[in-house]
Design an enzyme around this catalytic site. Structure first.
Site, PDB file in Angstrom:
ATOM      1  N   THR A 144       0.325   3.708   5.696  1.00 30.75           N
ATOM      2  CA  THR A 144       1.010   3.370   4.452  1.00 30.75           C
ATOM      3  C   THR A 144       2.452   2.966   4.738  1.00 30.75           C
ATOM      4  O   THR A 144       3.018   3.292   5.784  1.00 30.75           O
ATOM      5  CB  THR A 144       0.983   4.548   3.459  1.00 30.75           C
ATOM      6  OG1 THR A 144       1.786   5.624   3.975  1.00 30.75           O
ATOM      7  CG2 THR A 144      -0.441   5.030   3.226  1.00 30.75           C
ATOM      8  N   GLY A 145       3.043   2.259   3.794  1.00 30.78           N
ATOM      9  CA  GLY A 145       4.422   1.821   3.970  1.00 30.78           C
ATOM     10  C   GLY A 145       4.589   0.896   5.155  1.00 30.78           C
ATOM     11  O   GLY A 145       5.579   0.973   5.884  1.00 30.78           O
ATOM     12  N   ALA A 146       3.619  -0.009   5.343  1.00 29.36           N
ATOM     13  CA  ALA A 146       3.645  -0.906   6.501  1.00 29.36           C
ATOM     14  C   ALA A 146       3.886  -2.340   6.057  1.00 29.36           C
ATOM     15  O   ALA A 146       3.225  -3.261   6.522  1.00 29.36           O
ATOM     16  CB  ALA A 146       2.342  -0.790   7.284  1.00 29.36           C
ATOM     17  N   ILE A 163       9.003   1.330  10.470  1.00 30.90           N
ATOM     18  CA  ILE A 163       8.243   2.239  11.321  1.00 30.90           C
ATOM     19  C   ILE A 163       6.746   2.033  11.124  1.00 30.90           C
ATOM     20  O   ILE A 163       5.968   2.078  12.081  1.00 30.90           O
ATOM     21  CB  ILE A 163       8.635   3.699  11.038  1.00 30.90           C
ATOM     22  CG1 ILE A 163      10.098   3.945  11.447  1.00 30.90           C
ATOM     23  CG2 ILE A 163       7.718   4.662  11.783  1.00 30.90           C
ATOM     24  CD1 ILE A 163      10.624   5.318  11.077  1.00 30.90           C
ATOM     25  N   GLY A 164       6.313   1.801   9.880  1.00 27.55           N
ATOM     26  CA  GLY A 164       4.892   1.630   9.628  1.00 27.55           C
ATOM     27  C   GLY A 164       4.290   0.485  10.420  1.00 27.55           C
ATOM     28  O   GLY A 164       3.187   0.597  10.979  1.00 27.55           O
ATOM     29  N   SER A 191      12.165  14.033   7.356  1.00 25.62           N
ATOM     30  CA  SER A 191      13.479  13.483   7.698  1.00 25.62           C
ATOM     31  C   SER A 191      14.330  14.610   8.260  1.00 25.62           C
ATOM     32  O   SER A 191      13.810  15.677   8.595  1.00 25.62           O
ATOM     33  CB  SER A 191      14.097  12.843   6.456  1.00 25.62           C
ATOM     34  OG  SER A 191      15.165  11.996   6.799  1.00 25.62           O
ATOM     35  N   TYR A 195      15.446  12.638  -2.186  1.00 19.96           N
ATOM     36  CA  TYR A 195      14.657  12.258  -1.008  1.00 19.96           C
ATOM     37  C   TYR A 195      14.483  13.442  -0.057  1.00 19.96           C
ATOM     38  O   TYR A 195      13.372  13.728   0.409  1.00 19.96           O
ATOM     39  CB  TYR A 195      15.338  11.091  -0.308  1.00 19.96           C
ATOM     40  CG  TYR A 195      14.695  10.658   0.988  1.00 19.96           C
ATOM     41  CD1 TYR A 195      13.595   9.815   0.987  1.00 19.96           C
ATOM     42  CD2 TYR A 195      15.202  11.093   2.213  1.00 19.96           C
ATOM     43  CE1 TYR A 195      13.005   9.405   2.181  1.00 19.96           C
ATOM     44  CE2 TYR A 195      14.621  10.691   3.407  1.00 19.96           C
ATOM     45  CZ  TYR A 195      13.529   9.857   3.381  1.00 19.96           C
ATOM     46  OH  TYR A 195      12.953   9.463   4.561  1.00 19.96           O
TER      47      TYR A 195
END
Length: 281
Positions: free
Chosen positions: A27-29, A35-36, A178, A192
């Site tokens: 996900t998030g690619a 990073i994805g 994080s 976040y």
């Protein structure tokens, strides 16, 4: 005392394609500088087929902008190493409560009916602030994307794995946290850091839950990674806090995440692992 098993030479030999025949959702690619994308390329280079998730409206609204999803997929296809492996992609706004299960189902269908590796890399950017500035709406927005959607994705993944036969390869769940638990925390990003901290806290409980399904669960803190969100003096200041004098690059955490997806990491679960190059806070 019974004799302990010793790995054979064949057991010790390294397969150049340790994820041959495996399937992965990242996900998030949606950005080639993210990073994805780096994780997806590593997984593809290890032999896996990969489904890329993207949410172009989110990236388009940020200062760094969005990439064409097909360009991102083409970059990952360049890294494909196993004959017959493939790269697919699709959109999803994971803020909706039903979206995670739909995305999981889409990935399973695109990859031929089985999902082995889930890399939950996505996160909401912006709309945050220090304690005095944050409000309920921002907290809820980050919760929906950064935490709730990840847990619901894992729930859908676990249900999928439970329905597979005993011949399925072992499963892997990889989450991202994080630096909220180090140094002075992240006081300028309360929403976040709170939601990412929740994932770190849930790692061991999820690992225990999914262990009977043959699935490991680990979380990686990549530290500051240069994905294009900071420039100028602020960028130089962060670089100076690394012993190597440079930021992390997307492929730095990608190497750890892709290794955790292999059988070499079969005995590692329930861990929150830092991969941040000795970053000094």
């Amino acid at each position: 005392m019974p004799e302990l098993p010793v790995p054979t030479p064949a057991d010790l030999a390294r397969d150049p394609l340790p994820l041959r025949g495996r399937t992965a959702l990242v996900t998030g690619a949606g950005r080639r500088s993210g990073i994805g994308h780096a994780v997806a390329r590593r997984l593809a280079a290890y032999g896996a087929s990969v489904h890329l998730h993207h949410h172009v409206p989110h990236d388009a609204a940020q200062p760094w902008g969005a990439d064409d999803p097909e360009d991102v997929a083409a970059s990952v296809r360049e890294a494909l190493a196993a004959p017959g492996a493939r790269v697919t992609h699709g959109p999803a706004d994971l803020a909706g409560p039903e979206a995670p299960a739909r995305l999981l189902a889409d990935a399973v269908e695109a990859l031929g009916g089985r999902l082995d590796i889930l890399v939950a890399n996505h996160a909401r950017s912006g709309d945050d602030g220090p304690l005095d500035a944050i409000d309920a709406r921002a907290l809820d927005a980050h919760w929906a994307v950064d935490t709730r959607s990840v847990i619901l994705l894992i729930q859908a993944y676990a249900r999928h794995r439970a329905a597979l036969d005993d011949e399925a390869p072992p499963g892997r769940v990889l989450m991202m946290t994080s630096g909220q638990d180090h140094g002075g925390g992240m006081p300028e990003e309360i929403a976040y850091s709170l939601q990412k901290g929740a994932l770190a806290s849930a790692t061991r409980s999820l690992a225990t839950t999914l262990a009977p399904l043959g699935v490991t669960v680990n979380t990686v803190n990549p530290g500051p990674v240069d994905t294009g969100y900071l420039t100028g003096e602020a960028h130089a200041h962060i670089a100076a806090l690394f012993p190597a004098g440079r930021w992390g690059r997307p492929d730095d955490p990608a190497r750890l995440l892709s290794w955790l997806a292999t059988d070499e990491a079969a005995w590692i679960t329930g861990q929150v692992i830092d991969s941040e190059g000795g970053f000094r806070r």
